[in-house]
Design an enzyme around this catalytic site. Structure first.
Site, PDB file in Angstrom:
ATOM      1  N   SER A   8       0.846  -1.194   0.000  1.00 30.42           N
ATOM      2  CA  SER A   8       0.000   0.000   0.000  1.00 30.42           C
ATOM      3  C   SER A   8       0.876   1.237   0.000  1.00 30.42           C
ATOM      4  O   SER A   8       1.658   1.460   0.937  1.00 30.42           O
ATOM      5  CB  SER A   8      -0.887   0.001   1.237  1.00 30.42           C
ATOM      6  OG  SER A   8      -1.350   1.313   1.467  1.00 30.42           O
ATOM      7  N   HIS A  32      -1.178  -1.240  -4.337  1.00 34.52           N
ATOM      8  CA  HIS A  32      -2.439  -0.955  -3.649  1.00 34.52           C
ATOM      9  C   HIS A  32      -2.527   0.545  -3.368  1.00 34.52           C
ATOM     10  O   HIS A  32      -1.632   1.130  -2.750  1.00 34.52           O
ATOM     11  CB  HIS A  32      -2.489  -1.762  -2.351  1.00 34.52           C
ATOM     12  CG  HIS A  32      -3.762  -1.638  -1.588  1.00 34.52           C
ATOM     13  ND1 HIS A  32      -4.887  -2.377  -1.879  1.00 34.52           N
ATOM     14  CD2 HIS A  32      -4.088  -0.878  -0.514  1.00 34.52           C
ATOM     15  CE1 HIS A  32      -5.851  -2.077  -1.021  1.00 34.52           C
ATOM     16  NE2 HIS A  32      -5.391  -1.170  -0.179  1.00 34.52           N
ATOM     17  N   ASP A  34      -4.746   3.549  -1.736  1.00 35.50           N
ATOM     18  CA  ASP A  34      -5.800   3.832  -0.759  1.00 35.50           C
ATOM     19  C   ASP A  34      -6.372   5.223  -0.936  1.00 35.50           C
ATOM     20  O   ASP A  34      -5.683   6.212  -0.682  1.00 35.50           O
ATOM     21  CB  ASP A  34      -5.228   3.722   0.662  1.00 35.50           C
ATOM     22  CG  ASP A  34      -4.973   2.288   1.063  1.00 35.50           C
ATOM     23  OD1 ASP A  34      -5.918   1.478   0.980  1.00 35.50           O
ATOM     24  OD2 ASP A  34      -3.833   1.971   1.462  1.00 35.50           O
ATOM     25  N   MET A  36      -9.127   7.847   0.442  1.00 38.22           N
ATOM     26  CA  MET A  36     -10.008   8.110   1.599  1.00 38.22           C
ATOM     27  C   MET A  36     -10.607   9.502   1.482  1.00 38.22           C
ATOM     28  O   MET A  36      -9.902  10.439   1.109  1.00 38.22           O
ATOM     29  CB  MET A  36      -9.186   8.061   2.893  1.00 38.22           C
ATOM     30  CG  MET A  36      -8.437   6.772   3.111  1.00 38.22           C
ATOM     31  SD  MET A  36      -7.476   6.891   4.634  1.00 38.22           S
ATOM     32  CE  MET A  36      -6.499   5.390   4.506  1.00 38.22           C
ATOM     33  N   HIS A  65      -8.348   1.013  -3.691  1.00 36.20           N
ATOM     34  CA  HIS A  65      -9.202   0.685  -2.540  1.00 36.20           C
ATOM     35  C   HIS A  65      -9.927   1.968  -2.156  1.00 36.20           C
ATOM     36  O   HIS A  65      -9.332   2.870  -1.562  1.00 36.20           O
ATOM     37  CB  HIS A  65      -8.306   0.153  -1.407  1.00 36.20           C
ATOM     38  CG  HIS A  65      -9.026  -0.095  -0.121  1.00 36.20           C
ATOM     39  ND1 HIS A  65      -8.350  -0.282   1.075  1.00 36.20           N
ATOM     40  CD2 HIS A  65     -10.342  -0.195   0.180  1.00 36.20           C
ATOM     41  CE1 HIS A  65      -9.226  -0.482   2.045  1.00 36.20           C
ATOM     42  NE2 HIS A  65     -10.445  -0.426   1.534  1.00 36.20           N
ATOM     43  N   MET A  67     -12.138   4.122  -0.063  1.00 40.51           N
ATOM     44  CA  MET A  67     -12.754   4.311   1.257  1.00 40.51           C
ATOM     45  C   MET A  67     -13.482   5.642   1.207  1.00 40.51           C
ATOM     46  O   MET A  67     -13.100   6.615   1.870  1.00 40.51           O
ATOM     47  CB  MET A  67     -11.667   4.279   2.337  1.00 40.51           C
ATOM     48  CG  MET A  67     -11.112   2.888   2.571  1.00 40.51           C
ATOM     49  SD  MET A  67      -9.522   2.905   3.431  1.00 40.51           S
ATOM     50  CE  MET A  67      -8.405   3.079   2.045  1.00 40.51           C
ATOM     51  N   MET A 140     -11.078  -6.452   5.744  1.00 40.22           N
ATOM     52  CA  MET A 140     -10.151  -5.559   6.447  1.00 40.22           C
ATOM     53  C   MET A 140      -9.677  -6.227   7.736  1.00 40.22           C
ATOM     54  O   MET A 140     -10.485  -6.743   8.514  1.00 40.22           O
ATOM     55  CB  MET A 140     -10.821  -4.222   6.787  1.00 40.22           C
ATOM     56  CG  MET A 140     -11.112  -3.309   5.594  1.00 40.22           C
ATOM     57  SD  MET A 140      -9.658  -2.845   4.611  1.00 40.22           S
ATOM     58  CE  MET A 140      -8.661  -1.973   5.822  1.00 40.22           C
ATOM     59  N   ASP A 178      -6.207  -6.625   4.399  1.00 42.89           N
ATOM     60  CA  ASP A 178      -5.551  -5.320   4.388  1.00 42.89           C
ATOM     61  C   ASP A 178      -5.449  -4.801   5.816  1.00 42.89           C
ATOM     62  O   ASP A 178      -6.468  -4.576   6.471  1.00 42.89           O
ATOM     63  CB  ASP A 178      -6.396  -4.386   3.512  1.00 42.89           C
ATOM     64  CG  ASP A 178      -5.786  -3.007   3.342  1.00 42.89           C
ATOM     65  OD1 ASP A 178      -4.701  -2.749   3.890  1.00 42.89           O
ATOM     66  OD2 ASP A 178      -6.417  -2.195   2.640  1.00 42.89           O
TER      67      ASP A 178
HETATM   68  C1  DX5 Z   1      -5.928   1.236   5.827  1.00 45.08           C
HETATM   69  C2  DX5 Z   1      -5.510   0.999   4.410  1.00 45.08           C
HETATM   70  C3  DX5 Z   1      -4.379   0.067   4.283  1.00 45.08           C
HETATM   71  C4  DX5 Z   1      -3.120   0.520   4.955  1.00 45.08           C
HETATM   72  C5  DX5 Z   1      -2.434  -0.708   5.492  1.00 45.08           C
HETATM   73  O1  DX5 Z   1      -7.138   1.876   5.838  1.00 45.08           O
HETATM   74  O2  DX5 Z   1      -6.580   0.450   3.665  1.00 45.08           O
HETATM   75  O3  DX5 Z   1      -4.140  -0.300   2.930  1.00 45.08           O
HETATM   76  O4  DX5 Z   1      -2.248   1.221   4.128  1.00 45.08           O
HETATM   77  O5  DX5 Z   1      -1.357  -0.313   6.249  1.00 45.08           O
HETATM   78  P1  DX5 Z   1      -0.550  -1.309   7.192  1.00 45.08           P
HETATM   79  O6  DX5 Z   1      -0.095  -2.465   6.350  1.00 45.08           O
HETATM   80  O7  DX5 Z   1       0.542  -0.459   7.700  1.00 45.08           O
HETATM   81  O8  DX5 Z   1      -1.500  -1.778   8.264  1.00 45.08           O
HETATM   82 ZN    ZN Z   2      -6.159  -0.430   1.638  1.00 45.29          ZN
END
Ligand code: DX5
Ligand code: ZN
Length: 219
Positions: A8, A32, A34, A36, A65, A67, A140, A178
């Protein structure tokens, strides 16, 4: 064959992102990404100003991903940028009063692999009826929103139950997790039924990210 590893970039070095993408091109299976919105989850990450410059230099599949409360607003633009996999949260579909099956179909119609994500407090049974429409389910293993959180142990049972149901339905839907993944739990996750492991801080905070990625899929 071990799991596929999807680092990620939430934990990447944004001042030198090109360097990190090149490292992933050489070592990882999937990038990946993310996204948000500060509304579905209590944090804001980044959007198209980061995804656009990554797109032409990514040589491995990109996995967005989402969010965000209204994921459906972004599917077309993401497909246009060459995103290969796109997941959204069941919680988002519920909030926006949208049918998750319909959203999965929209993603697929744009040529992307479609994923449905759930946070740790959503019963895993809630996704069973969407398995037939999904290419992957994202379970998750921390609450979505931040990197560097502690892996939630119950994820093993949730993954095993989901994998069992996927088999029962005769589906080839994949399972992704994840959050809190590292070389310490990758083998157990794979054995529980995880096909794709997302890992942020374990990879990017490592002295040797390439070796860490390898340690997570070759055991
Ligand atoms: C959290 C993200 C993850 C995050 C994981 O909301 O969706 O992808 O980057 O980070 P680690 O591997 O550090 O838990
Ligand atoms: Zn993620």
């Amino acid at each position: 064959m071990g799991p596929k590893i999807a680092p990620s970039i939430l934990s990447a070095d944004f001042l030198h992102l090109e360097k990190d993408i090149e490292m992933l091109n050489a070592n990882a299976d999937i990038i990946h990404i993310d996204v948000m919105d500060g509304s579905l989850v209590p944090n804001i990450s980044f959007g198209f100003s980061i995804i656009e410059p990554i797109s032409p230099i990514a040589k491995i599949p990109m996995d967005a991903h989402l969010m965000v409360v209204h994921p459906e607003r972004w599917f077309e633009r993401l497909a246009g940028l060459g995103i290969d996999m796109c997941s959204f949260h069941l919680e988002a579909a519920r909030k926006a009063r949208l049918d998750a099956s319909e959203l999965l179909r929209q993603i697929k119609a744009l040529g992307m692999k479609a994923g449905l994500a759930i946070n740790p407090d959503i019963p895993v049974k809630s996704v069973y009826k969407y398995i037939k429409d999904a290419d992957f389910i994202l379970v998750m293993s921390v609450f979505a929103g931040f990197g560097g959180q502690k892996f939630i142990y119950e994820t093993y049972d949730r993954v095993a139950a989901l994998k069992e149901e996927i088999k029962r339905q005769g589906s080839d839907c994949l399972v992704q997790i994840d959050g809190g993944a590292s070389p310490a739990n990758a083998k157990n996750l794979y054995e529980a039924g995880v096909d794709i492991i997302v890992a942020g801080s374990a990879v990017f905070k490592s002295e040797d990210p390439g070796a860490t990625i390898d340690a997570m899929r070759k055991f």
